[in-house]
Write an enzyme that holds these catalytic residues in place. Structure first.
Site, PDB file in Angstrom:
ATOM      1  N   TYR A 151      23.274  58.583 -18.153  1.00  0.00           N
ATOM      2  CA  TYR A 151      22.278  59.649 -18.288  1.00  0.00           C
ATOM      3  C   TYR A 151      22.026  60.279 -16.929  1.00  0.00           C
ATOM      4  O   TYR A 151      21.901  59.584 -15.911  1.00  0.00           O
ATOM      5  CB  TYR A 151      20.965  59.095 -18.842  1.00  0.00           C
ATOM      6  CG  TYR A 151      19.855  60.119 -18.950  1.00  0.00           C
ATOM      7  CD1 TYR A 151      19.699  60.892 -20.092  1.00  0.00           C
ATOM      8  CD2 TYR A 151      18.970  60.326 -17.891  1.00  0.00           C
ATOM      9  CE1 TYR A 151      18.691  61.839 -20.190  1.00  0.00           C
ATOM     10  CE2 TYR A 151      17.963  61.274 -17.973  1.00  0.00           C
ATOM     11  CZ  TYR A 151      17.826  62.022 -19.128  1.00  0.00           C
ATOM     12  OH  TYR A 151      16.833  62.973 -19.214  1.00  0.00           O
ATOM     13  N   GLU A 179      19.731  68.631 -17.960  1.00  0.00           N
ATOM     14  CA  GLU A 179      19.850  67.280 -18.515  1.00  0.00           C
ATOM     15  C   GLU A 179      21.228  67.103 -19.144  1.00  0.00           C
ATOM     16  O   GLU A 179      21.672  67.941 -19.929  1.00  0.00           O
ATOM     17  CB  GLU A 179      18.781  67.022 -19.573  1.00  0.00           C
ATOM     18  CG  GLU A 179      18.822  65.574 -20.060  1.00  0.00           C
ATOM     19  CD  GLU A 179      18.107  65.379 -21.382  1.00  0.00           C
ATOM     20  OE1 GLU A 179      17.450  64.346 -21.537  1.00  0.00           O
ATOM     21  OE2 GLU A 179      18.206  66.261 -22.249  1.00  0.00           O
TER      22      GLU A 179
END
Length: 456
Positions: free
Chosen positions: A177, A265
């Site tokens: 992530y 993101e």
């Protein structure tokens, strides 16, 4: 909502997503395929993909871009997360499919022009307005992100998909992530990384906070090799080249800074079998204040994916947020608008919106405000609460009267005026012959609005 998550990770303040209210967008949100194209321009590794909007384009894309592929990933393009676990109102399960090359047309056809429902869209879903093909990601993450709060209005839930993204097949060996957001605490960009990705990052942040690393970036110095190395160490890649990964992190930061992003993101940012770090999926938001210098990026805006009332409000320079209540509100000043919503709730009613006409609204803006309020079928009563300082009560009153000429007011309207030119305003309303309910103060106005609602 993901942006909210990033802010929470940065501040260590965890909120329950289901309790969040829908916020008016102050940022540009672009589609996945648009974000991938932008990242590619910055030298960031992304899977090869093509956006299509018709079956004819699907056939052409297969022949031109994917002549030797046996499988493709077909991804519906809507501005909401949770597509993989979503469901089309037509019955098709999932907005992301890995299919054989001879099935691509069929699946894309079932997505185009159809409404996809996810946890972030609400029960009515969003329309897929265009389809795109991607080479298959061997490890496609079918996940849902934070659900939009209960304040999200029914008129905007669900999205229509008219774009499908077709992507190449990439063999992923590890998922992580990565995100960059703006952090109030450090007053600058903050990079967030986790060695686990492709799943619910908010759950990982709550259960295993030590897995989340945060690297603040000095906005004046920019990202350094040391900063980028810390991020890579937090990602803990297993096969990707370390030096190449550091360069990818620096390129991602440069994209964030140079494009005036408010959020970048990537979930997952992944390692491939050929030892590369790849942005397998991405969500990018951009600061609306930078629209004047990011014209190419802001030309990507897709208003069909936004609440049409908020689009209309933005054009009229009004601050509007749609909610789920039954009492439409028109107020001047954000603080007074919030107080108005609170006192409506206190008296047993529910506000249908936040609408701040500002301190210098024109009659035309007031008319547009009424058009927006009355376009909401849920609105059963309207409360106008004006405390005139800079905003003059007579201007509001004239706007209300003119609005009645353009809009068929079928619901009771409660008006509370106070401040500059209040006597002139009240006289204009009285002489108009309109069946208005006047109130002396905010408490009286809220009480009368709730009573009018119940008797309507």
């Amino acid at each position: 909502m993901v942006r909210g998550l990033l802010n929470k990770l940065a501040s260590k303040s965890i909120n329950v997503a289901g309790k969040w209210q829908q916020q008016q967008l102050r940022r540009l949100n672009i589609h996945e395929y648009q974000g991938a194209e932008l990242m590619g321009k910055y030298g960031i590794n992304v899977p090869k993909g093509v956006a299509v909007s018709s079956i004819e384009e699907v056939r052409k894309a297969i022949q031109t871009n994917f002549p030797n592929e046996k499988e493709l990933v077909v991804k519906s393009q809507i501005l909401a997360g949770g597509r993989g676990l979503g469901k089309f109102t037509s019955g098709l399960q999932g907005g992301v499919h890995i299919v054989k090359i001879d099935q691509v047309e069929e699946i894309a056809g079932k997505m185009l022009g159809q409404t996809l429902v996810t946890k972030q869209t609400g029960p009515q879903g969003k329309v897929v307005s265009k389809a795109t093909k991607c080479f298959q990601l061997a490890s496609v993450v079918l996940r849902s992100r934070l659900a939009i709060g209960k304040g999200f209005h029914a008129n905007t839930v669900g999205l229509l998909s008219s774009i499908v993204y077709l992507c190449e097949k990439v063999s992923l060996v590890n998922e992580m992530y990565f995100a960059i957001t703006l952090d109030r605490t450090t007053a600058g960009p903050l990079i967030i990384a986790c060695r686990e990705g492709g799943t619910s990052i908010e759950d990982l942040a709550e259960k295993f906070p030590d897995m989340i690393i945060k690297v603040p970036i000095d906005v004046f110095k920019g990202i350094t090799d040391e900063d980028a190395a810390k991020v890579v160490d937090g990602l803990a890649p297993k096969v990707a080249d370390r030096d190449a990964s550091i360069e990818q992190v620096k390129k991602l930061y440069n994209l964030f800074r140079e494009s005036d992003c408010t959020q970048l993101e990537i979930n997952p940012i992944a390692e491939t079998s050929d030892n590369k770090l790849v942005a397998a999926d991405a969500k990018l938001n951009f600061d609306d204040n930078a629209a004047y210098r990011q014209k190419e990026i802001f030309a990507l805006r897709d208003p069909t994916q936004e609440d049409p009332r908020e689009v209309a409000a933005a054009k009229a320079d009004l601050n509007y947020i749609g909610l789920d209540g039954e009492i439409g509100c028109m107020v001047n000043g954000a603080g007074l608008a919030m107080a108005t919503m609170d006192i409506i709730k206190l008296h047993g009613g529910t506000p249908a919106n936040f609408l701040d006409v500002g301190g210098n609204a024109s009659e035309g803006q007031v008319v547009e405000a009424f058009k927006i309020l009355t376009s909401d079928d849920k609105v059963k009563a309207i409360l106008v609460n004006i405390f005139g300082g800079i905003m003059k009560c007579d201007v509001i009153a004239s706007g209300i009267v003119n609005a009645a000429k353009h809009v068929s007011l079928k619901v009771p309207v409660v008006v509370r005026l106070e401040g500059t030119n209040v006597d002139q305003g009240k006289r204009i309303l009285k002489e108009s012959g309109m069946a208005l309910i006047t109130a002396e103060d905010l408490d009286d106005a809220a009480e009368k609005a709730v009573k009018a609602l119940k008797s309507a």
